[in-house]
Design a protein around this motif. Structure first.
Motif, mmCIF file in Angstrom:
data_model
loop_
_atom_site.group_PDB
_atom_site.id
_atom_site.type_symbol
_atom_site.label_atom_id
_atom_site.label_comp_id
_atom_site.label_asym_id
_atom_site.label_seq_id
_atom_site.Cartn_x
_atom_site.Cartn_y
_atom_site.Cartn_z
ATOM 1 N N GLY A 234 8.914 -7.759 -33.391
ATOM 2 C CA GLY A 234 9.279 -9.058 -32.822
ATOM 3 C C GLY A 234 8.118 -9.690 -32.075
ATOM 4 N N ASP A 235 7.404 -8.879 -31.263
ATOM 5 C CA ASP A 235 6.236 -9.381 -30.537
ATOM 6 C C ASP A 235 5.125 -9.797 -31.500
ATOM 7 O OD1 ASP A 235 7.564 -8.890 -28.167
ATOM 8 O OD2 ASP A 235 6.390 -7.086 -27.662
ATOM 9 N N LEU A 236 4.926 -8.988 -32.552
ATOM 10 C CA LEU A 236 3.911 -9.351 -33.551
ATOM 11 C C LEU A 236 4.256 -10.683 -34.202
ATOM 12 C CD1 LEU A 236 3.252 -5.951 -35.399
ATOM 13 C CD2 LEU A 236 1.744 -7.112 -33.779
ATOM 14 N N PHE A 237 5.522 -10.832 -34.573
ATOM 15 C CA PHE A 237 5.948 -12.081 -35.198
ATOM 16 C C PHE A 237 5.731 -13.256 -34.245
ATOM 17 C CE2 PHE A 237 9.355 -9.561 -37.725
ATOM 18 C CZ PHE A 237 8.388 -9.122 -38.622
ATOM 19 N N PRO B 249 10.204 -10.242 -44.919
ATOM 20 C CA PRO B 249 10.058 -9.300 -46.031
ATOM 21 C C PRO B 249 9.243 -8.060 -45.637
ATOM 22 C CG PRO B 249 9.601 -11.527 -46.758
ATOM 23 C CD PRO B 249 9.749 -11.585 -45.269
ATOM 24 N N ASP B 250 9.590 -6.941 -46.232
ATOM 25 C CA ASP B 250 8.927 -5.677 -45.917
ATOM 26 C C ASP B 250 7.412 -5.759 -46.040
ATOM 27 O OD1 ASP B 250 11.403 -4.590 -45.480
ATOM 28 O OD2 ASP B 250 11.400 -3.306 -47.262
ATOM 29 N N SER B 251 6.925 -6.390 -47.092
ATOM 30 C CA SER B 251 5.480 -6.414 -47.332
ATOM 31 C C SER B 251 4.725 -7.055 -46.165
ATOM 32 C CB SER B 251 5.165 -7.158 -48.631
ATOM 33 O OG SER B 251 5.673 -8.486 -48.569
ATOM 34 N N ILE B 252 5.249 -8.122 -45.601
ATOM 35 C CA ILE B 252 4.612 -8.797 -44.468
ATOM 36 C C ILE B 252 4.710 -7.929 -43.221
ATOM 37 C CG2 ILE B 252 4.765 -10.780 -42.906
ATOM 38 C CD1 ILE B 252 5.747 -12.422 -45.326
ATOM 39 N N THR B 253 5.889 -7.413 -42.980
ATOM 40 C CA THR B 253 6.113 -6.593 -41.792
ATOM 41 C C THR B 253 5.227 -5.349 -41.804
ATOM 42 O OG1 THR B 253 8.403 -7.356 -41.748
ATOM 43 C CG2 THR B 253 7.883 -5.428 -40.419
ATOM 44 N N ILE B 254 5.168 -4.657 -42.920
ATOM 45 C CA ILE B 254 4.390 -3.427 -43.026
ATOM 46 C C ILE B 254 2.901 -3.705 -42.870
ATOM 47 C CG2 ILE B 254 3.712 -1.587 -44.630
ATOM 48 C CD1 ILE B 254 6.729 -1.782 -45.628
ATOM 49 N N ALA B 255 2.417 -4.763 -43.481
ATOM 50 C CA ALA B 255 0.991 -5.113 -43.354
ATOM 51 C C ALA B 255 0.627 -5.395 -41.896
ATOM 52 C CB ALA B 255 0.665 -6.318 -44.234
#
Length: 189
Positions: free
Chosen positions: A33-36, A61-67
Motif C-alpha cells: 500500500g505504501d509503495l503504491f 495485478p501480480d506482475s506490477i506488485t511483485i516487480a
C-alpha cells in the motif's frame, strides 16, 4: 535473516503493529500500500496505473506488485529481515515471493495473521478515514476492499498453513497487548 508476513484485512492494525515491530527488531517494512501510494504521489507511469485500480477498489495485478516488491527488497541488501505488509494477497503472489526469496538464499520464517472481525474493521477504517482522509477508506471502497479480502485474499492462509508457518493473533484489544502477543510469536522464530 528474519522475514515475516503480517497478514490481515484492511484496518486490522498491520501498519500500526509493523511500526512497533520495526523499532524492536530493526526489520525493513515493505507495505505494498505504501509503495503504491509513493508511486501515485510521484505521478510515475506505474503510479498512474495503480491510482486508477486503487480508486476503483481493485487489486493491482501480480506482475506490477511483485516487480515493485522485488525492487524494494533489492534496495536493502544489508537488512536484518523484512516485514511484508499487504503482500502476498494471492497464492500465486505467495509462490512468487517464495521463489524470489529462495533465489536469494532466504525464506519466509512466519506468517502472522491479525484476527479482527468485520464490525471492528468497519469502525476502525471509518475512524482512520476521518483522521487521514485516505481515499481508499471511504465507505463504498472500504466494503469492496473488505469483501475482496474475505473472498480472495484470505485463501493465502491455507498456503502458509500447509508450510506450518501460519500463526493467528487476536487483533482486537489494546495496541500494546496485541504487540506483546506478536513479539511472543516472533521471539520463537
Amino acid at each position: 535473516m528474519l522475514n515475516l508476513v503480517l497478514f490481515g484485512p484492511p484496518g486490522a492494525g498491520k501498519g500500526t503493529q509493523s511500526q512497533k515491530l520495526i523499532d524492536k527488531y530493526q526489520l525493513v517494512h515493505i507495505s505494498t500500500g505504501d509503495l503504491f501510494r509513493a508511486h501515485i504521489k510521484n505521478q510515475s507511469p506505474l503510479g498512474q496505473q495503480v491510482s486508477k485500480l486503487i480508486a476503483d477498489g481493485e487489486l493491482v495485478p501480480d506482475s506490477i506488485t511483485i516487480a515493485m516488491l522485488e525492487e524494494e527488497v533489492d534496495k536493502n541488501p544489508d537488512a536484518k529481515g523484512f516485514i511484508f505488509d499487504g503482500f502476498p494477497r494471492t497464492v500465486p503472489q505467495a509462490e512468487e515471493l517464495d521463489k524470489f526469496l529462495v533465489a536469494k538464499g532466504e525464506k519466509i520464517n512466519g506468517v502472522i495473521a491479525l484476527d479482527v472481525d468485520q464490525d471492528e474493521l468497519t469502525r476502525r477504517i471509518a475512524e482512520r478515514h476521518k483522521i487521514s482522509g485516505r481515499p481508499d477508506d471511504d465507505a463504498e471502497k472500504l466494503k469492496k476492499r473488505i469483501d475482496e479480502y474475505f473472498n480472495k485474499t484470505i485463501h493465502v492462509l491455507p498456503y502458509y498453513q500447509g508450510q506450518d508457518k501460519l500463526i493467528k493473533v487476536n487483533g482486537i484489544g489494546e495496541i500494546e497487548v496485541i504487540f506483546n502477543s506478536l513479539c511472543e510469536v516472533i521471539d520463537n522464530y
